[in-house]
Design an enzyme around this catalytic site. Structure first.
Site, PDB file in Angstrom:
ATOM      1  N   ARG A   1      20.284  58.278  44.430  1.00  0.00           N
ATOM      2  CA  ARG A   1      20.693  57.055  44.444  1.00  0.00           C
ATOM      3  C   ARG A   1      19.473  56.374  43.083  1.00  0.00           C
ATOM      4  O   ARG A   1      19.694  55.177  42.937  1.00  0.00           O
ATOM      5  CB  ARG A   1      20.110  56.282  45.816  1.00  0.00           C
ATOM      6  CG  ARG A   1      20.300  54.729  45.782  1.00  0.00           C
ATOM      7  CD  ARG A   1      20.351  54.180  47.057  1.00  0.00           C
ATOM      8  NE  ARG A   1      19.558  54.803  47.994  1.00  0.00           N
ATOM      9  CZ  ARG A   1      18.290  54.472  48.235  1.00  0.00           C
ATOM     10  NH1 ARG A   1      17.687  53.588  47.514  1.00  0.00           N
ATOM     11  NH2 ARG A   1      17.334  55.188  49.187  1.00  0.00           N
TER      12      ARG A   1
ATOM     13  N   TYR B   1      39.066  37.154  36.220  1.00  0.00           N
ATOM     14  CA  TYR B   1      39.750  37.995  36.960  1.00  0.00           C
ATOM     15  C   TYR B   1      39.480  37.244  38.397  1.00  0.00           C
ATOM     16  O   TYR B   1      38.403  36.956  38.700  1.00  0.00           O
ATOM     17  CB  TYR B   1      39.097  39.490  37.117  1.00  0.00           C
ATOM     18  CG  TYR B   1      39.391  40.390  38.107  1.00  0.00           C
ATOM     19  CD1 TYR B   1      40.831  40.566  38.433  1.00  0.00           C
ATOM     20  CD2 TYR B   1      38.778  40.939  39.082  1.00  0.00           C
ATOM     21  CE1 TYR B   1      41.386  41.387  39.196  1.00  0.00           C
ATOM     22  CE2 TYR B   1      38.752  41.807  40.003  1.00  0.00           C
ATOM     23  CZ  TYR B   1      40.297  42.059  40.079  1.00  0.00           C
ATOM     24  OH  TYR B   1      40.530  42.707  41.177  1.00  0.00           O
TER      25      TYR B   1
ATOM     26  N   ASP C   1      32.783  40.242  30.298  1.00  0.00           N
ATOM     27  CA  ASP C   1      33.444  41.287  31.195  1.00  0.00           C
ATOM     28  C   ASP C   1      34.310  41.890  30.037  1.00  0.00           C
ATOM     29  O   ASP C   1      35.517  41.190  29.785  1.00  0.00           O
ATOM     30  CB  ASP C   1      34.265  40.915  32.290  1.00  0.00           C
ATOM     31  CG  ASP C   1      35.185  41.983  32.970  1.00  0.00           C
ATOM     32  OD1 ASP C   1      35.563  42.836  32.505  1.00  0.00           O
ATOM     33  OD2 ASP C   1      35.601  41.572  34.221  1.00  0.00           O
TER      34      ASP C   1
ATOM     35  N   LYS D   1      39.717  51.155  34.668  1.00  0.00           N
ATOM     36  CA  LYS D   1      40.659  50.950  33.753  1.00  0.00           C
ATOM     37  C   LYS D   1      40.768  51.919  32.648  1.00  0.00           C
ATOM     38  O   LYS D   1      40.968  53.141  32.765  1.00  0.00           O
ATOM     39  CB  LYS D   1      40.632  49.542  33.419  1.00  0.00           C
ATOM     40  CG  LYS D   1      40.361  48.510  34.455  1.00  0.00           C
ATOM     41  CD  LYS D   1      41.436  48.348  35.745  1.00  0.00           C
ATOM     42  CE  LYS D   1      41.154  47.343  36.652  1.00  0.00           C
ATOM     43  NZ  LYS D   1      41.521  47.506  37.848  1.00  0.00           N
TER      44      LYS D   1
HETATM   45  C1  LIG Z   1      38.991  42.188  34.235  1.00  0.00           C
HETATM   46  C2  LIG Z   1      38.413  42.699  35.365  1.00  0.00           C
HETATM   47  N1  LIG Z   1      37.071  42.943  35.760  1.00  0.00           N
HETATM   48  C3  LIG Z   1      36.793  43.299  36.829  1.00  0.00           C
HETATM   49  C4  LIG Z   1      37.487  44.174  37.574  1.00  0.00           C
HETATM   50  C5  LIG Z   1      37.178  44.873  39.049  1.00  0.00           C
HETATM   51  O1  LIG Z   1      37.149  46.079  38.808  1.00  0.00           O
HETATM   52  P1  LIG Z   1      37.006  47.087  39.946  1.00  0.00           P
HETATM   53  O2  LIG Z   1      38.324  47.200  40.785  1.00  0.00           O
HETATM   54  O3  LIG Z   1      36.518  48.602  39.389  1.00  0.00           O
HETATM   55  O4  LIG Z   1      35.980  46.629  41.140  1.00  0.00           O
HETATM   56  C6  LIG Z   1      38.830  44.310  37.341  1.00  0.00           C
HETATM   57  C7  LIG Z   1      40.087  44.749  38.477  1.00  0.00           C
HETATM   58  O5  LIG Z   1      41.191  44.631  38.223  1.00  0.00           O
HETATM   59  C8  LIG Z   1      39.281  43.451  36.150  1.00  0.00           C
HETATM   60  O6  LIG Z   1      40.640  43.347  36.038  1.00  0.00           O
END
Ligand SMILES: Cc1ncc(COP(=O)(O)O)c(C=O)c1O
Length: 402
Positions: free
Chosen positions: A63, A117, A190, A215
């Site tokens: 951890r 998102y 992000d 992704k």
């Molecule tokens: C732009 C974006 N940020 C964050 C996330 C969240 O990621 P996770 O599903 O790995 O928690 C997503 C998920 O689709 C996303 O498209």
């Protein structure tokens, strides 16, 4: 080339991707190594004391740090040009860690991009709201409105994505960062949709960059992970968050993501090329109400995209608007033969998402319309298939849906 020459030269990103963080510690193997151990032995109690105190590099408990996860963190630090990186159990955990690291307190405001998102909007609007953090939402393509909101609300942090989802509007990120900093607002970008190949937000002053590594970084739809990368002044807060809240990345997932990163350049460049070819052909058919791709002349933010993005990388997503409504949209989804219907991006397969029932199901019709999303909107996250097959598949499904 002699090693000394290698050391003097700055490595190209393709070279960096293949080698970064591949630190073999105790075996002479060329592959990335997995260390599934939860704890590690020190040579002496004195050494354990130094490791626990952070005075010596080493591992004690997973951890607090794990060699496999560490390799991924080293790779991401190089890719983003970051002084500190943490790897988390998902992209959402990474966003939460970044929000913690900027030091939010009761009464603080977080400014969020309207096109963020959905779960990120909810994380601040529902979870951080419980601790008295206020949310303000803005359209970041309207810089006059943004300026007014920044001065009125004096937010502690701004969170946004450079490429909006699913309409693919490009935010003028360097300008936005400068505007936010002028009112002492920390900036979290992000960069999930853009990857470090398209933009490096830290290079134009963003304070923290986050990724859903689930992704493109992983790239094969088989591991969930998140990354936060940033300036060294966030090091202690990020590591404290991870140690105490405990949302660490497991070594098997870290290994999959790191292995994915080694092929990121070839995958993502091909996916971007496929998306661009597909977008141009789809627009020429005249069959769709709209085709969205950042580099299409018809896109409202094309000038910003051409100025900020690499010429050959407009992202690997194409969004279309079918002529019909929900019934026709369902027929379209059912008729796809090559493209799979799924709620993610960044996979080797091309994936189609219907925002109305998936990513944007919690928004009102009015909110969706303000973002440009209708009952006909379909997001296509382009994979590695041949673009001719993707084009044919979309066209036959669109014909069925007429
Ligand atoms: C732009 C974006 N940020 C964050 C996330 C969240 O990621 P996770 O599903 O790995 O928690 C997503 C998920 O689709 C996303 O498209």
């Amino acid at each position: 080339m002699k090693e000394t020459d290698m050391n003097r030269r700055e490595l190209a990103v393709e070279t960096m991707l293949v080698h970064a963080g591949n630190v073999r510690r105790d075996v002479d193997s060329t592959a990335l190594a997995i260390y599934p151990s939860t704890s590690f032995m020190a040579d002496s109690p004195e050494q354990l004391d130094r490791i626990m105190a952070g005075e010596e590099d080493g591992f004690s408990y997973s951890r607090h740090g794990n060699p496999t996860v560490d390799g991924l963190m080293v790779a991401m630090a190089q890719l983003e040009g970051a002084e500190t990186v943490i790897a988390t159990a998902s992209g959402m955990a990474a966003i939460d860690a970044a929000l913690f690291a900027v030091g939010l307190r009761t009464g603080d405001t977080v400014l969020l991009s309207r096109d963020l998102y959905g779960a990120s909007l909810n994380l601040v609007g529902k979870v951080w709201a419980q601790y008295g953090v206020k949310t303000v939402v803005a359209d970041l393509t309207d810089l006059n409105q943004l300026e007014a909101i920044l001065h009125r609300e004096r937010p502690k942090a701004l969170l946004f994505e450079i490429l909006s989802n699913p309409i693919l509007k490009v935010a003028d990120a360097p300008k936005i960062v400068a505007m936010a900093h002028a009112v002492d607002c920390q900036v979290i970008v992000d960069s999930t949709f853009t990857t470090p190949l398209m933009v490096k937000p830290l290079s134009f002053g963003a304070d923290l960059v986050v990724h859903s590594a689930t992704k493109y970084l992983g790239g094969h739809g088989d591991a969930m992970a998140g990354i936060v990368a940033g300036s060294g002044r966030y090091h202690d807060a990020l590591h404290q968050y991870l140690k105490l809240r405990g949302g660490v990345l497991g070594p098997f997932e870290a290994w999959l993501i790191h292995r994915g990163i080694q092929t990121l350049a070839v995958r993502f460049e091909r996916q971007c090329a496929n998306a661009w070819e597909l977008a141009q052909h789809l627009e020429q058919t005249g069959v769709f109400r709209h085709v969205y791709h950042p580099f299409l002349q018809s896109h409202p933010t094309v000038a910003t995209a051409q100025r900020l993005l690499p010429a050959h990388m407009g992202g690997a997503v194409v969004t279309i608007e079918l002529m019909g409504a929900r019934k026709e949209a369902y027929t379209f989804l059912r008729s796809l033969r090559v493209i799979r219907s799924a709620t993610t991006i960044g996979d080797v397969y091309t994936l189609c998402l219907y925002p109305l029932v998936a990513s944007h199901r919690n928004q009102t019709d009015q909110e969706r319309l303000a973002m440009g999303i209708t009952e006909g909107t379909m997001r296509i996250a382009v994979g590695l298939e041949h673009p001719n097959d993707l084009f044919a598949d979309i066209m036959q499904a669109a014909t069925m849906a007429q």
